[in-house]
Design a protein around this motif. Structure first.
Motif, PDB file in Angstrom:
ATOM      1  N   GLU A 191       0.830  -1.206   0.000  1.00 51.56           N
ATOM      2  CA  GLU A 191       0.000   0.000   0.000  1.00 51.56           C
ATOM      3  C   GLU A 191       0.869   1.262   0.000  1.00 51.56           C
ATOM      4  O   GLU A 191       0.531   2.260  -0.649  1.00 51.56           O
ATOM      5  CB  GLU A 191      -0.929   0.010   1.219  1.00 51.56           C
ATOM      6  N   GLN A 194       2.360   1.554  -3.437  1.00 54.38           N
ATOM      7  CA  GLN A 194       1.341   2.066  -4.355  1.00 54.38           C
ATOM      8  C   GLN A 194       1.167   3.574  -4.196  1.00 54.38           C
ATOM      9  O   GLN A 194       1.064   4.316  -5.176  1.00 54.38           O
ATOM     10  CB  GLN A 194       0.010   1.354  -4.086  1.00 54.38           C
ATOM     11  N   ALA A 421      -7.548   1.725   0.870  1.00 56.40           N
ATOM     12  CA  ALA A 421      -7.632   2.410  -0.424  1.00 56.40           C
ATOM     13  C   ALA A 421      -8.093   3.849  -0.254  1.00 56.40           C
ATOM     14  O   ALA A 421      -7.573   4.769  -0.899  1.00 56.40           O
ATOM     15  CB  ALA A 421      -8.579   1.649  -1.359  1.00 56.40           C
TER      16      ALA A 421
END
Length: 504
Positions: A191, A194, A421
């Protein structure tokens, strides 16, 4: 299990993790992870080779010489003796370790352009696996584990999924979780990778570098971002890694992800940078990303003042903290005009004084620092401390610095916290808007930062204090009087009950 059954990522992850049971209790995880990951690599290329061989045989069975020529044009060449199937068939014979080592060396020789020196630090014939009998037994079990139907990795089952690269990341993550700081040095949670890739927004045709690349996951996140937007592999990846076994992982990982346009060097980036141009100068890149070791004690301070690349002309970092050494190296490798970088740092980098304070001031006065992002605690393996991401750019849109306090937005895990997210998206939205957001983001002028003595500690700029509601004193007094009346009534009732019972 039918050979054409589509395989799931979870099934592969579970099967590979279960294969680790062969080593548990007899070999330390820091040692056996390399054997597991290397065997996964060998099994993968063997299954793909077998798939292609059978396809060619079905089409050209009458022309074996044509089949041999077609196999020579594969992305990789697999000598027959080095095939996993051959090793598995011979597993009950003595010498499993020696046979596997010979197979790896044959694969390296046949693919020198891609795999040169990759297996030099791994030996299945090592005494680390015990005496000859124990070693042979362990490796027999390992070969049987990887021969299970669940780990049939032929293209007809794998399809378009990048299950092998994902299995590498899954294993690396789990080894980092169980092995603590030693493993965590080369693992950045996906994460966070990303987030950094999206902050950099790599474009088609750009060159991307990670000077402390570990297993290569951060580089590949940047690559995936370009591919998802363009459908093409028009970019180049560069990296350097100091630990030999981790460098080998990065090379295998690149190979498994079909990232052929890469250059990953083995060596100490600070003492011996190897990503140089034809004139021996530091190569420049459009995107530079890294999660360097936090506050590395022995980073090469003794030679920094006479660095041939003048990376420390803004100041020499402290002898026992190498954070700014990595930052300054990255700054020097940003390409003029397009260059930008994102680096993970411990919070001390934001406010420590002395030489670090002076370096920080110069970077701000040169208008290189763009964004400071505070992350939640317990995101990284091997340390519970919260970290921050610094974004620096050669071409900024203004002379301000955006501060973001994202430390309170995460999913709470038992041992590790997780960026969701929506947490990643909130950070990206704030960076793109580049506007103040109450209790989350603040756009500071250079004068404001100078007024704080170039201290970048995030609470100085982002006020997250929650105001408590002002007390309504008349309402509180009325409530108090009401409670007193109710208490008096209760006292009277209690006195009556006691009197009835004969207690005066």
């Amino acid at each position: 299990m039918n050979d054409d059954t589509v395989i799931s990522q979870d099934a592969i992850n579970t099967a590979v993790w279960n294969a680790c049971d062969t080593f548990r209790g007899t070999v330390d995880p820091s040692i056996y992870k390399d054997y597991i990951l290397t065997m996964l690599f060998l099994k993968y290329i063997s299954d793909i080779w077998q798939d292609h061989y059978e396809r060619y045989q079905a089409a050209h069975g009458a022309h074996p010489e044509l089949i041999e020529e077609l196999l020579k044009n594969e992305r990789f060449v697999l000598p027959r003796s080095a095939n996993f199937r051959a090793l598995h068939e011979a597993r009950h014979q003595p010498g499993n370790g020696e046979r596997i080592d010979r197979a790896l060396h044959a694969i390296e020789e046949a693919n020198l352009g891609k795999l040169r020196d990759v297996f030099q630090d791994i030996s299945f014939n090592s005494t680390k696996l015990g005496d000859e009998a124990q070693k042979n037994d362990i490796l027999r079990h390992l070969l049987e584990d990887f021969a299970r139907p669940e780990l049939n990795l032929r293209e007809s089952r794998v399809g378009q999924l990048d299950v092998i690269g994902n299995a590498y990341e899954f294993l690396i993550k789990n080894f980092a979780t169980t092995a603590g700081k030693k493993a965590g040095e080369f693992y950045t949670p996906p994460e966070v990778s990303q987030l950094m890739a999206r902050l950099m927004a790599p474009q088609e045709g750009e060159e991307i570098c990670d000077p402390t690349c570990g297993s290569g996951s951060l580089l590949m996140k940047c690559a995936q971002l370009i591919r998802s937007r363009t459908g093409r592999r028009h970019y180049a990846l560069y990296g350097q890694e100091a630990i030999g076994s981790t460098w080998a992982l990065a090379k295998m990982n690149m190979f498994l992800h079909a990232e052929d346009n890469h250059r990953v060097e083995w060596g100490d980036t600070l003492r011996n940078p190897k990503l140089l141009d034809a004139d021996g100068r530091l190569r420049r890149f459009d995107v530079v990303v890294a999660n360097p070791p936090f506050s590395l004690e022995k980073w090469g301070h003794e030679n920094a003042a006479k660095d041939p690349h003048q990376r420390f002309r803004r100041g020499v970092p402290p002898r026992t903290k190498g954070d700014y050494a990595f930052i300054l190296h990255m700054v020097e490798t940003m390409r003029p005009g397009t260059g930008r970088m994102a680096v993970v740092v411990p919070h001390g980098v934001l406010f420590r004084g002395a030489s670090e304070g002076r370096i920080r001031q110069v970077l701000i006065e040169e208008n290189l620092l763009d964004v400071v992002i505070g992350l939640p605690e317990k995101l990284f393996y091997g340390t519970g401390i919260p970290a921050a991401i610094l974004v620096l750019r050669q071409n900024k849109v203004d002379d301000k610095v955006l501060f973001i306090d994202a430390s309170r937005a995460y999913q709470d895990g038992k041992n590790q916290n997780l960026l969701r997210a929506q947490d990643v998206q909130a950070i990206i939205d704030a960076v793109q808007a580049r506007q103040p957001i109450d209790k989350y983001a603040h756009l500071a002028t250079r004068e404001e930062i100078a007024g704080h003595g170039f201290n970048l500690n995030i609470p100085r700029y982002v006020n997250t204090f929650e105001d408590t509601a002002t007390a309504d004193l008349p309402a509180v007094r009325a409530e108090r009087l009401k409670l007193k009346e109710e208490l008096a009534e209760l006292e009277l009732k209690m006195a009556g009950y006691l009197k009835e019972l004969g207690y005066d």
